[in-house]
Design an enzyme around this catalytic site. Structure first.
Site, PDB file in Angstrom:
ATOM      1  CD  GLU A  49      -3.700  18.488  11.702  1.00 56.38           C
ATOM      2  OE1 GLU A  49      -4.468  19.381  11.280  1.00 56.38           O
ATOM      3  OE2 GLU A  49      -4.054  17.636  12.530  1.00 56.38           O
ATOM      4  NE  ARG A  53      -4.953  10.534  12.682  1.00 54.40           N
ATOM      5  CZ  ARG A  53      -5.987  10.648  11.872  1.00 54.40           C
ATOM      6  NH1 ARG A  53      -6.398   9.612  11.182  1.00 54.40           N
ATOM      7  NH2 ARG A  53      -6.606  11.788  11.755  1.00 54.40           N
ATOM      8  CE  LYS A 137      -8.449  18.714  14.495  1.00 54.87           C
ATOM      9  NZ  LYS A 137      -7.308  18.029  13.874  1.00 54.87           N
TER      10      LYS A 137
HETATM   11  O1  LIG Z   1      -5.588  13.201  14.093  1.00 56.63           O
HETATM   12  C1  LIG Z   1      -5.994  14.247  14.595  1.00 56.63           C
HETATM   13  O2  LIG Z   1      -5.325  14.961  15.330  1.00 56.63           O
HETATM   14  C2  LIG Z   1      -7.361  14.687  14.369  1.00 56.63           C
HETATM   15  O3  LIG Z   1      -7.813  15.579  15.007  1.00 56.63           O
HETATM   16  C3  LIG Z   1      -8.185  14.053  13.387  1.00 56.63           C
HETATM   17  C4  LIG Z   1      -8.083  14.645  12.005  1.00 56.63           C
HETATM   18  O4  LIG Z   1      -7.957  16.032  12.010  1.00 56.63           O
HETATM   19  C5  LIG Z   1      -9.277  14.249  11.265  1.00 56.63           C
HETATM   20  O5  LIG Z   1      -9.421  12.852  11.384  1.00 56.63           O
HETATM   21  C6  LIG Z   1      -9.249  14.604   9.830  1.00 56.63           C
HETATM   22  O6  LIG Z   1     -10.549  14.460   9.442  1.00 56.63           O
HETATM   23  P1  LIG Z   1     -11.014  13.855   8.058  1.00 56.63           P
HETATM   24  O7  LIG Z   1     -10.873  14.965   7.055  1.00 56.63           O
HETATM   25  O8  LIG Z   1     -12.422  13.483   8.338  1.00 56.63           O
HETATM   26  O9  LIG Z   1     -10.128  12.675   7.755  1.00 56.63           O
END
Ligand SMILES: O=C(O)C(=O)C[C@H](O)[C@H](O)COP(=O)(O)O
Length: 218
Positions: A49, A53, A137
């Site tokens: 994924e 960002r 999700k």
């Molecule tokens: O950017 C997106 O679309 C999201 O939904 C957020 C990410 O999936 C999470 O930030 C990942 O989570 P971490 O493993 O805690 O880094």
């Protein structure tokens, strides 16, 4: 194109069942895209994924498709219909959102790309059910109730399956993967920021191998 509930679920399952863990990537530099994807795929994590960002995200998706054909590369942080159109045009294999809106659901109905909406509550889940979705999700997983919340959802929503993401790491992932309503777990823990910046593909590969070994794909 108008898909029924079973078709929506099947298209998502085709992707999400290919690995127990989906690395969530924030790629800062385009030259990181190929080597990072190769390290993850070689370690046994083929489903990636790439979050929207960073400015190079769409280019990174295109680059990974060319340089690492074994990768199943999708997009994350898809927030608007325009994002969905952009990731479709970049050739993403799927699109994931942290939440969902009426506009996104409507756009997904006419898009060729499998779309995984995000939910954190029973009401958001029920809105998704009304749209024909039974795959979500669960975000942000750890702070939205974690494993206990998913156990709770299994009662009233036995047909629903999840990709929990947000705050999950190697220690927490096994408890999620043990749940019947979890297809795969998303997370960024196998790509530490300093390892990515340093191009330490060996370290990322080792963490990814550990993640891939957490459970055989379902
Ligand atoms: O950017 C997106 O679309 C999201 O939904 C957020 C990410 O999936 C999470 O930030 C990942 O989570 P971490 O493993 O805690 O880094």
């Amino acid at each position: 194109m108008s898909l029924d509930s079973e078709q929506i679920a099947r298209r998502l399952d085709d992707v999400l069942t290919q690995a127990p863990v989906v690395p969530v990537l924030a790629i800062d530099r385009i030259d990181q895209a190929g080597p990072l994807a190769r390290a993850l795929v070689d370690a046994g994590l083929p489903v990636l994924e790439v979050t929207l960002r960073t400015p190079v995200a769409l280019d990174a998706i295109r680059r990974i498709r060319i340089e690492v054909p074994a990768a199943v590369v999708g997009a994350g942080t898809v927030l608007t219909p325009a994002d969905l159109a952009a990731v479709d045009a970049a050739g993403a294999a799927f699109a994931i959102a942290p939440g969902a809106t009426p506009a996104l659901y409507a756009a997904a109905q006419t898009s060729a790309i499998p779309f995984l909406p995000g939910i954190a509550t029973a009401s958001e889940l029920m809105t998704g059910l009304e749209q024909g979705y039974t795959r979500f999700k669960f975000f942000p997983a750890e702070s939205a109730g974690g494993v206990g919340a998913l156990r709770g959802f299994a009662g009233p929503f036995p047909q629903v399956k999840f990709c929990p993401t947000g705050g999950i790491d190697a220690a927490r992932a096994p408890a999620y993967l043990a749940l019947k309503n979890v297809i795969t777990v998303g997370g960024s823990w196998m790509v530490p920021t300093d390892a990515l910046a340093a191009g330490d593909w060996d370290r990322i590969g080792a963490l990814a191998r550990e993640a891939a070994a957490l459970r055989p794909p379902r």
